[in-house]
Design an enzyme around this catalytic site. Structure first.
Site, PDB file in Angstrom:
ATOM      1  N   ILE A 165      53.008  56.480   2.272  1.00 20.63           N
ATOM      2  CA  ILE A 165      52.368  55.326   1.610  1.00 20.63           C
ATOM      3  C   ILE A 165      51.824  54.440   2.851  1.00 20.63           C
ATOM      4  O   ILE A 165      52.778  54.353   3.900  1.00 20.63           O
ATOM      5  CB  ILE A 165      53.164  54.246   0.843  1.00 20.63           C
ATOM      6  CG1 ILE A 165      53.471  55.015  -0.313  1.00 20.63           C
ATOM      7  CG2 ILE A 165      52.414  52.983   0.575  1.00 20.63           C
ATOM      8  CD1 ILE A 165      54.594  54.392  -1.094  1.00 20.63           C
ATOM      9  N   HIS A 181      44.428  60.942  -6.977  1.00 22.49           N
ATOM     10  CA  HIS A 181      45.569  60.878  -7.927  1.00 22.49           C
ATOM     11  C   HIS A 181      45.447  61.669  -9.085  1.00 22.49           C
ATOM     12  O   HIS A 181      44.320  61.504  -9.821  1.00 22.49           O
ATOM     13  CB  HIS A 181      46.039  59.338  -8.449  1.00 22.49           C
ATOM     14  CG  HIS A 181      47.242  59.274  -8.931  1.00 22.49           C
ATOM     15  ND1 HIS A 181      48.398  59.512  -8.277  1.00 22.49           N
ATOM     16  CD2 HIS A 181      47.465  58.977 -10.182  1.00 22.49           C
ATOM     17  CE1 HIS A 181      49.286  59.295  -9.315  1.00 22.49           C
ATOM     18  NE2 HIS A 181      49.030  59.221 -10.299  1.00 22.49           N
TER      19      HIS A 181
HETATM   20  C1  GRF Z   1      46.894  66.907  -5.670  1.00 21.78           C
HETATM   21  O1  GRF Z   1      47.337  66.999  -7.029  1.00 21.78           O
HETATM   22  C2  GRF Z   1      46.607  65.407  -5.467  1.00 21.78           C
HETATM   23  O2  GRF Z   1      46.122  64.697  -6.593  1.00 21.78           O
HETATM   24  C3  GRF Z   1      47.825  64.717  -5.084  1.00 21.78           C
HETATM   25  O3  GRF Z   1      48.543  65.499  -4.566  1.00 21.78           O
HETATM   26  C4  GRF Z   1      48.188  66.912  -4.726  1.00 21.78           C
HETATM   27  C5  GRF Z   1      47.504  67.306  -3.394  1.00 21.78           C
HETATM   28  O4  GRF Z   1      47.182  68.754  -3.451  1.00 21.78           O
HETATM   29  N1  GRF Z   1      47.618  63.313  -4.738  1.00 21.78           N
HETATM   30  P1  GRF Z   1      46.529  69.389  -2.630  1.00 21.78           P
HETATM   31  O5  GRF Z   1      47.062  69.351  -0.958  1.00 21.78           O
HETATM   32  O6  GRF Z   1      44.980  68.689  -2.282  1.00 21.78           O
HETATM   33  O7  GRF Z   1      46.286  70.998  -2.845  1.00 21.78           O
END
Ligand code: GRF
Length: 205
Positions: free
Chosen positions: A97, A114
Site C-alpha cells: 500500500i 483490482h
Molecule cells: C491481478 O489480478 C491484479 O488485478 C491484482 O494482482 C494481480 C496481479 O497479476 N492487483 P499480474 O502480476 O499482473 O499477473
C-alpha cells in the site's frame, strides 16, 4: 510524451499486456522503468526480454505503508525521469500500500488494477470473496490510486459472469483476461489526455 513506470511484485502479466501494447505502438508512452519490490518477481525477466529497464527495491520486513520506502521509489522514478509533471505510475500487482505522502506527491498520476467491480470486494482475495458471496457478476476495475485501499476514481471496469461451479482460480483466470484488455486501454486514455478527474469521477472524453 508520458514517461511510464510500472510497479510489480510477481507474475507481471498486466505489466506484460501494457508493455506489449506499447511495443505495438498502440499507446503513446515511453516505458521508462519497471520496479519490483521482490528480486525473484517473474515479471522482471519479462520486462527485460521486452527491452525495458528494471530496478529492484526489496521491501522485505517493511510492513504497511512507508514513506521511507516510497522515497526510494521516488528516487528511482526521478532517475528515469518519471515525474509528477510528465509521468504515470501503474501499480500492477504491486503488493504494497502506497504511503499518503507518495499519493500526494504523484496526485492523479497513479493507476491501479483490482480484480473486482469496485467498490465490491476491495483488498486481498477478491475473486475468492466474489465466489463465496455468490455474486452473479464480477470483473475488474482500473482506478486512480488515492489515500484509501482500492477507493480512488474509477477509470474503466469490465464485467464477467460468475458461473455456479466457478472456483477462485477459474474466476480469477477469466477476470485476468479482461484485466489485460482494460489496463492498456486506461493507460492509452491517460496518454492521450482523455481522462479528466472531477471529484470522485474520472470522466473520459
Ligand atoms: C491481478 O489480478 C491484479 O488485478 C491484482 O494482482 C494481480 C496481479 O497479476 N492487483 P499480474 O502480476 O499482473 O499477473
Amino acid at each position: 510524451m508520458i514517461n511510464l513506470a510500472i510497479l510489480i511484485s510477481g507474475r507481471g502479466s498486466n505489466m506484460e499486456a501494457i508493455l506489449k501494447s506499447i511495443k505495438k505502438n498502440r499507446i503513446p508512452v515511453n516505458p521508462s522503468v519497471v520496479i519490483s519490490n521482490k528480486a525473484d518477481a517473474r515479471g522482471i525477466k519479462i520486462a527485460q526480454k521486452l527491452g525495458v529497464k528494471t530496478e529492484v527495491l526489496e521491501s522485505q520486513g517493511i510492513k504497511g505503508p512507508s514513506w521511507d520506502y516510497d522515497k526510494k521509489i521516488v528516487s528511482v522514478l526521478e532517475k528515469y525521469d518519471v515525474t509528477p509533471k510528465n509521468g504515470l505510475v501503474c501499480l500492477a500487482g504491486f503488493m504494497r500500500i502506497m504511503s499518503p505522502e507518495f499519493i500526494r506527491y504523484f496526485k492523479t498520476r497513479i493507476m491501479n488494477i483490482h480484480p473486482a467491480i469496485l467498490p465490491s470486494f476491495p483488498g486481498l482475495h477478491s475473486q475468492k470473496q466474489a465466489v463465496e458471496y455468490g455474486v452473479k457478476y464480477s470483473g475488474c476495475t482500473v482506478h486512480f490510486a488515492d489515500e484509501g485501499v482500492d477507493t480512488g476514481p474509477i477509470i474503466i471496469q469490465a464485467v464477467v459472469k460468475v458461473k455456479d461451479d466457478d472456483t477462485e482460480e477459474t474466476l480469477a483466470k477469466r477476470i485476468l483476461s479482461k484485466e489485460h484488455k482494460i489496463y492498456p486501454e486506461a493507460v492509452k486514455l491517460f496518454a492521450q489526455g482523455r481522462i479528466k478527474t472531477v471529484g470522485r469521477k474520472a470522466i473520459i472524453s
